[in-house]
Write an enzyme that holds these catalytic residues in place. Sequence first.
Site, PDB file in Angstrom:
ATOM      1  N   ASN A 118      -1.691  -0.291   7.307  1.00  0.00           N
ATOM      2  CA  ASN A 118      -1.171  -1.635   7.559  1.00  0.00           C
ATOM      3  C   ASN A 118      -0.335  -2.211   6.422  1.00  0.00           C
ATOM      4  O   ASN A 118      -0.154  -3.421   6.318  1.00  0.00           O
ATOM      5  CB  ASN A 118      -2.297  -2.579   7.998  1.00  0.00           C
ATOM      6  CG  ASN A 118      -3.346  -2.784   6.914  1.00  0.00           C
ATOM      7  OD1 ASN A 118      -3.271  -2.186   5.845  1.00  0.00           O
ATOM      8  ND2 ASN A 118      -4.310  -3.648   7.186  1.00  0.00           N
ATOM      9  N   TYR A 153     -12.660  -2.977  -2.929  1.00  0.00           N
ATOM     10  CA  TYR A 153     -13.160  -3.007  -1.551  1.00  0.00           C
ATOM     11  C   TYR A 153     -14.695  -2.955  -1.507  1.00  0.00           C
ATOM     12  O   TYR A 153     -15.261  -2.398  -0.558  1.00  0.00           O
ATOM     13  CB  TYR A 153     -12.576  -1.840  -0.759  1.00  0.00           C
ATOM     14  CG  TYR A 153     -11.125  -2.027  -0.351  1.00  0.00           C
ATOM     15  CD1 TYR A 153     -10.714  -3.142   0.373  1.00  0.00           C
ATOM     16  CD2 TYR A 153     -10.158  -1.060  -0.655  1.00  0.00           C
ATOM     17  CE1 TYR A 153      -9.386  -3.317   0.757  1.00  0.00           C
ATOM     18  CE2 TYR A 153      -8.823  -1.223  -0.264  1.00  0.00           C
ATOM     19  CZ  TYR A 153      -8.446  -2.358   0.444  1.00  0.00           C
ATOM     20  OH  TYR A 153      -7.145  -2.532   0.837  1.00  0.00           O
ATOM     21  N   ARG A 178       3.122  -7.245   8.709  1.00  0.00           N
ATOM     22  CA  ARG A 178       2.449  -6.157   9.443  1.00  0.00           C
ATOM     23  C   ARG A 178       3.017  -5.990  10.850  1.00  0.00           C
ATOM     24  O   ARG A 178       3.142  -4.867  11.349  1.00  0.00           O
ATOM     25  CB  ARG A 178       0.944  -6.388   9.468  1.00  0.00           C
ATOM     26  CG  ARG A 178       0.295  -6.088   8.107  1.00  0.00           C
ATOM     27  CD  ARG A 178      -1.117  -6.578   8.049  1.00  0.00           C
ATOM     28  NE  ARG A 178      -1.796  -6.191   6.810  1.00  0.00           N
ATOM     29  CZ  ARG A 178      -2.790  -6.894   6.277  1.00  0.00           C
ATOM     30  NH1 ARG A 178      -3.223  -8.002   6.853  1.00  0.00           N
ATOM     31  NH2 ARG A 178      -3.362  -6.486   5.154  1.00  0.00           N
ATOM     32  N   LYS A 188       0.834  -1.198   0.000  1.00  0.00           N
ATOM     33  CA  LYS A 188       0.000   0.000   0.000  1.00  0.00           C
ATOM     34  C   LYS A 188       0.875   1.255   0.000  1.00  0.00           C
ATOM     35  O   LYS A 188       2.088   1.184   0.217  1.00  0.00           O
ATOM     36  CB  LYS A 188      -0.932  -0.064   1.213  1.00  0.00           C
ATOM     37  CG  LYS A 188      -1.918  -1.246   1.142  1.00  0.00           C
ATOM     38  CD  LYS A 188      -2.790  -1.343   2.390  1.00  0.00           C
ATOM     39  CE  LYS A 188      -3.812  -2.467   2.255  1.00  0.00           C
ATOM     40  NZ  LYS A 188      -4.678  -2.557   3.462  1.00  0.00           N
ATOM     41  N   HIS A 235      -1.613  -5.696   1.345  1.00  0.00           N
ATOM     42  CA  HIS A 235      -2.869  -6.404   1.091  1.00  0.00           C
ATOM     43  C   HIS A 235      -2.562  -7.775   0.512  1.00  0.00           C
ATOM     44  O   HIS A 235      -1.637  -7.917  -0.269  1.00  0.00           O
ATOM     45  CB  HIS A 235      -3.734  -5.635   0.075  1.00  0.00           C
ATOM     46  CG  HIS A 235      -4.810  -6.490  -0.532  1.00  0.00           C
ATOM     47  ND1 HIS A 235      -6.006  -6.724   0.100  1.00  0.00           N
ATOM     48  CD2 HIS A 235      -4.840  -7.216  -1.679  1.00  0.00           C
ATOM     49  CE1 HIS A 235      -6.737  -7.544  -0.650  1.00  0.00           C
ATOM     50  NE2 HIS A 235      -6.056  -7.858  -1.735  1.00  0.00           N
ATOM     51  N   GLU A 285      -9.205 -10.023  -8.205  1.00  0.00           N
ATOM     52  CA  GLU A 285      -8.318  -8.883  -7.969  1.00  0.00           C
ATOM     53  C   GLU A 285      -7.223  -8.792  -9.029  1.00  0.00           C
ATOM     54  O   GLU A 285      -6.848  -7.695  -9.449  1.00  0.00           O
ATOM     55  CB  GLU A 285      -7.729  -8.984  -6.552  1.00  0.00           C
ATOM     56  CG  GLU A 285      -8.804  -8.786  -5.482  1.00  0.00           C
ATOM     57  CD  GLU A 285      -8.362  -9.144  -4.069  1.00  0.00           C
ATOM     58  OE1 GLU A 285      -7.191  -9.540  -3.879  1.00  0.00           O
ATOM     59  OE2 GLU A 285      -9.199  -9.018  -3.151  1.00  0.00           O
TER      60      GLU A 285
HETATM   61  P1  ATP Z   1      -6.622  -6.370   3.012  1.00  0.00           P
HETATM   62  O1  ATP Z   1      -7.859  -6.555   2.133  1.00  0.00           O
HETATM   63  O2  ATP Z   1      -6.042  -4.987   2.911  1.00  0.00           O
HETATM   64  O3  ATP Z   1      -5.624  -7.472   2.884  1.00  0.00           O
HETATM   65  P2  ATP Z   1      -7.991  -7.612   5.144  1.00  0.00           P
HETATM   66  O4  ATP Z   1      -8.656  -8.475   4.141  1.00  0.00           O
HETATM   67  O5  ATP Z   1      -7.074  -8.266   6.120  1.00  0.00           O
HETATM   68  O6  ATP Z   1      -7.154  -6.460   4.495  1.00  0.00           O
HETATM   69  P3  ATP Z   1     -10.456  -6.160   5.515  1.00  0.00           P
HETATM   70  O7  ATP Z   1     -11.369  -6.321   6.665  1.00  0.00           O
HETATM   71  O8  ATP Z   1     -10.882  -6.631   4.162  1.00  0.00           O
HETATM   72  O9  ATP Z   1      -9.072  -6.783   5.954  1.00  0.00           O
HETATM   73  O10 ATP Z   1     -10.092  -4.625   5.444  1.00  0.00           O
HETATM   74  C1  ATP Z   1      -9.470  -4.101   4.306  1.00  0.00           C
HETATM   75  C2  ATP Z   1      -8.597  -2.940   4.689  1.00  0.00           C
HETATM   76  O11 ATP Z   1      -9.398  -1.894   5.220  1.00  0.00           O
HETATM   77  C3  ATP Z   1      -7.584  -3.243   5.801  1.00  0.00           C
HETATM   78  O12 ATP Z   1      -6.409  -3.830   5.334  1.00  0.00           O
HETATM   79  C4  ATP Z   1      -7.333  -1.863   6.355  1.00  0.00           C
HETATM   80  O13 ATP Z   1      -6.434  -1.143   5.509  1.00  0.00           O
HETATM   81  C5  ATP Z   1      -8.696  -1.208   6.245  1.00  0.00           C
HETATM   82  N1  ATP Z   1      -9.441  -1.344   7.493  1.00  0.00           N
HETATM   83  C6  ATP Z   1     -10.105  -2.433   7.947  1.00  0.00           C
HETATM   84  N2  ATP Z   1     -10.673  -2.189   9.123  1.00  0.00           N
HETATM   85  C7  ATP Z   1     -10.371  -0.895   9.428  1.00  0.00           C
HETATM   86  C8  ATP Z   1     -10.665  -0.028  10.509  1.00  0.00           C
HETATM   87  N3  ATP Z   1     -11.402  -0.447  11.535  1.00  0.00           N
HETATM   88  N4  ATP Z   1     -10.173   1.232  10.464  1.00  0.00           N
HETATM   89  C9  ATP Z   1      -9.443   1.665   9.441  1.00  0.00           C
HETATM   90  N5  ATP Z   1      -9.116   0.906   8.370  1.00  0.00           N
HETATM   91  C10 ATP Z   1      -9.585  -0.356   8.376  1.00  0.00           C
END
Ligand code: ATP
Length: 137
Positions: A112, A49, A102, A9, A115, A126
């Site tokens: 974080n 997303y 992470r 990211k 992805h 994707e």
């Molecule tokens: P990614 O899709 O980035 O690998 P993930 O699948 O582990 O992450 P998701 O729940 O799909 O997690 O969330 C996608 C992204 O949205 C997270 O990686 C983070 O960047 C952001 N995100 C998720 N929860 C929060 C939150 N509570 N506050 C801020 N950002 C969040």
Amino acid sequence: EERSFIAVKPDGVQRGLVGEILRRFETRGFKILALQLVHPSKELLSEHYSDLAGKAFFPSLLAYMQSGPVAAFVIQGKGAVKIGRVMLGATNPQDSAPGTIRADFALDIGKNVCHGSDSVEAAEREIGLWFPQGLKS
Ligand code: ATP
């Protein structure tokens, strides 16, 4: 063979972590099938997303993901999706196991660093989104 979509990211790119993160996947044994820097559009991110569209943090997530280029890559190898997720660590770096990307490079769920696709179906979707030109092989 199984493929996964991995992205560094904008915070990770800006902090110079692309090489380190790529190195981890390469040395684990995955083949890097494709690699490019992307400035994702709102449309691309909204697709990527789409399951998070209703969340309160969605606007800030889009702003974060548009704060600079994303290093998008495709890994290929046995267990690419599951192992990819394990290597990234829990979504919230506060919960990520030591040794994961992470845990080693982040503190904040809102920054974080990376992805990884969470299923084989998501990975293929994707890859199509982020590499609309297709992958040369
Ligand atoms: P990614 O899709 O980035 O690998 P993930 O699948 O582990 O992450 P998701 O729940 O799909 O997690 O969330 C996608 C992204 O949205 C997270 O990686 C983070 O960047 C952001 N995100 C998720 N929860 C929060 C939150 N509570 N506050 C801020 N950002 C969040």
